[in-house]
Every structure is written in C-alpha cells, then in structure tokens.
Write an enzyme that holds these catalytic residues in place. Sequence first.
Site, PDB file in Angstrom:
ATOM      1  N   CYS A 160       0.862  -1.022  -0.020  1.00  0.00           N
ATOM      2  CA  CYS A 160      -0.037  -0.275  -0.020  1.00  0.00           C
ATOM      3  C   CYS A 160       0.921   1.224  -0.049  1.00  0.00           C
ATOM      4  O   CYS A 160       0.552   2.057  -0.781  1.00  0.00           O
ATOM      5  CB  CYS A 160      -0.967   0.072   1.143  1.00  0.00           C
ATOM      6  SG  CYS A 160      -1.937  -1.407   0.919  1.00  0.00           S
ATOM      7  N   SER A 181      -3.352   3.273  -1.575  1.00  0.00           N
ATOM      8  CA  SER A 181      -4.783   2.839  -0.862  1.00  0.00           C
ATOM      9  C   SER A 181      -4.406   3.045   0.718  1.00  0.00           C
ATOM     10  O   SER A 181      -3.517   2.359   1.278  1.00  0.00           O
ATOM     11  CB  SER A 181      -4.791   1.372  -1.350  1.00  0.00           C
ATOM     12  OG  SER A 181      -6.011   0.835  -0.427  1.00  0.00           O
ATOM     13  N   ASP A 183      -6.446   2.680   4.434  1.00  0.00           N
ATOM     14  CA  ASP A 183      -7.426   2.491   5.382  1.00  0.00           C
ATOM     15  C   ASP A 183      -7.204   3.728   6.434  1.00  0.00           C
ATOM     16  O   ASP A 183      -6.445   3.483   7.171  1.00  0.00           O
ATOM     17  CB  ASP A 183      -7.400   0.828   5.779  1.00  0.00           C
ATOM     18  CG  ASP A 183      -8.050   0.386   7.171  1.00  0.00           C
ATOM     19  OD1 ASP A 183      -8.882   1.556   7.803  1.00  0.00           O
ATOM     20  OD2 ASP A 183      -8.257  -0.663   7.344  1.00  0.00           O
ATOM     21  N   ASN A 191       0.614   4.397   9.300  1.00  0.00           N
ATOM     22  CA  ASN A 191       1.603   4.714   8.204  1.00  0.00           C
ATOM     23  C   ASN A 191       2.139   6.280   8.669  1.00  0.00           C
ATOM     24  O   ASN A 191       3.210   6.296   8.111  1.00  0.00           O
ATOM     25  CB  ASN A 191       0.622   4.726   6.895  1.00  0.00           C
ATOM     26  CG  ASN A 191       0.144   3.507   6.382  1.00  0.00           C
ATOM     27  OD1 ASN A 191      -0.859   3.149   5.855  1.00  0.00           O
ATOM     28  ND2 ASN A 191       1.392   2.577   6.547  1.00  0.00           N
TER      29      ASN A 191
END
Length: 283
Positions: A160, A181, A183, A191
């Site tokens: 991701c 991408s 979440d 992240n």
Amino acid sequence: MKQYLALCQRIVDEGVWVENERTGKRCLTVINADLNYDVANNQFPLITTRKSFWKAAIAEMLGYIRGYDNAADFRALGTKTWDMNANDNAAWLANPHRKGEDDMGRVYGVQGRSWQKPDGSTIDQLRKIIDNLSKGIDDRGEILTFYNPGEFDMGCLRPCMHTHTFSLVGDTLHLTSYQRSCDVPLGLNFNQIQVFALLALVAQITGHKPGQAYHKIVNAHIYEDQLELMRDVQLKREPFPSPQLKINPEIKSLEDLETWVTMDDFEVVGYQHHGPIKYPFSV
Ligand SMILES: Nc1nc(=O)c2c([nH]1)NC[C@@H]1CN(c3ccc(C(=O)N[C@@H](CCC(=O)O)C(=O)O)cc3)CN21
Ligand SMILES: O=c1ccn([C@H]2C[C@H](O)[C@@H](COP(=O)(O)O)O2)c(=O)[nH]1
C-alpha cells in the site's frame, strides 16, 4: 493531528461510496491527500483522539527494513498486524506460492532488500540508498520501491505504501512517501508513524539532520463498518498536542537496525490521548 482529522472529516463530508471486490465491503472514498510531518522539530504525528499502539507501527517498519517475509518474525518484533493477511485470506491460502503458516510471500521488505533480477541475482535497494546518503550523495534516484507488478501473484497483498524517495539538500534529509490505498481509521494511524520514523532513522544512521516528510496518498477510504465509530466517536473528540519520538542515539548503522534494535530503543514523550477505539479490520 489536525491534518489527520481534516482528512477524516473530508471523507465523511465529501466521500463517495465505492464497492471493493477484494473485501466485499463498501468504502467511503476520496482521491488525493497530502500530509506533511515536521521531523526536523520532532512533531511526532501520533493520533491523540484515540490510543495509538505506536510500537506495533514501528515494529512493522523495522520488519520491512529487515526484509521480513513472515508474520511470525513480525510478531517477534512486537506486531500481529500481518497475521490476518498471511493466514486468514482465502485467495492467499489457495495460492501455490504460499510456503506455509505465516508466510507473506514476496511483499514489502523482500522487494526492498532482494529485488529479483532476470539473471537470478538480487538488488538491495536500501543498502544502496544508505551507502550513498552516508557519503553525502543524492543521485536524484534514492528510491526504495516495494511495487513489483511482476511478483504481485507471489505475495499476500500488494504493497500500500509502496515507494519512499529520499532527498538530501545540504545536510538535511527529506522523505517523500507514496501510498496507493489507505484504510484511514486503521492503516493511516500506522503509516503516519512509519513515514516519520523512517526519515528520523535514516537521517540518524547516515549522519544528517532530519527535515520534512511528505506523505502522498491516492485512494483514502473508511470501510462501511468503521464509519459510525469515526463520525460519532473519534471525530467528536478534541485532539491533544503532538508528543515527541525519542530514538536510541546508539543506533548508528543499517547493521544495527538489522541485528540488535528492539522496540525498547524507541520512546514517546508527552503522549496525551483519549481512550482506545477498536475499529473493524477487513481482510
Ligand atoms: N484492511 C486493512 N487495513 C490495513 O490498514 C492494513 C491491511 N488491511 N493489511 C496490511 C496491513 C496491516 N496493517 C494493520 C493491521 C492491523 C491493525 C490494527 O489492528 N490496529 C489496531 C490495534 C493494533 C495493536 O493492538 O497492536 C489499532 O487500533 O490500531 C493496524 C494496521 C495495515 N495494513
Ligand atoms: O500500510 C498499509 C497497508 C494496507 N493498508 C490498507 C489499505 C486497504 O484498505 C487495504 C489493502 O487493500 P487493497 O485492496 O490491496 O487496496 O489495506 C493501509 O492503509 N496501510
């Protein structure tokens, strides 16, 4: 923290429902988000409107740096975040490339540390970057990329946060990280920490001052079963000031990161936060 909450609010206000085939769930989605972290002034972007398990996020990043391909190795470092994707994902369980319990396949760190060349030899992208930056060299291609479409079928999930570009300007190191991408309730909490910690660590081991980290996200989403908790609980809370991340100054090389470093070498100072929120996870 403000930029995180602004993105969450933007998704709630302007997001569009998109069906996701892989998880079988709908996601409230926006395209394009830019987050910046001031690593120079140690403004650690830790979520304060719920309790964040920040050590698990750093453990995940350390596992990528070490080139781990196994959820058990991640657990030993202090995070269970790869258990579900490695062991509870029907498509991966049926994949002939899966080598057994806990195998994640050729994802993230495997690509970063041993990208396979057609002649059978491998490329260690991170080693090259550390060697160049340590010598004061930025060849405008100090790029660590995990995105290898030729081997997507050999891993449990496509990466991701897939590319990190380091830039040296004078004696200050900057980082630009790209994510396809996101979440936002679960993944972004991790992240943000990882982008910040990656710049802080690489600056420390290559002997430079950390500068700014630029985090560029394409598809930012909230899964349908997470929306209520985000909108009616987390977004109703007032944020606290940013804490600071302290890294053991004895960490001086890539070898140190590969061998003896543990989560005890990281500390967060001044973390005021609201209570935990348990968001559903989609495999
Ligand atoms: N749907 C989905 N979202 C993700 O964020 C995600 C994936 N899949 N698959 C690969 C990795 C794994 N990541 C994860 C997995 C689990 C948590 C999680 O459960 N976090 C909880 C508790 C963490 C803990 O107790 O250590 C949290 O409240 O943050 C976070 C990130 C991020 N990635
Ligand atoms: O570091 C990560 C890893 C994963 N995610 C999220 C983003 C998506 O919700 C899923 C991956 O699903 P795809 O179908 O492969 O896009 O995991 C994250 O936010 N951060």
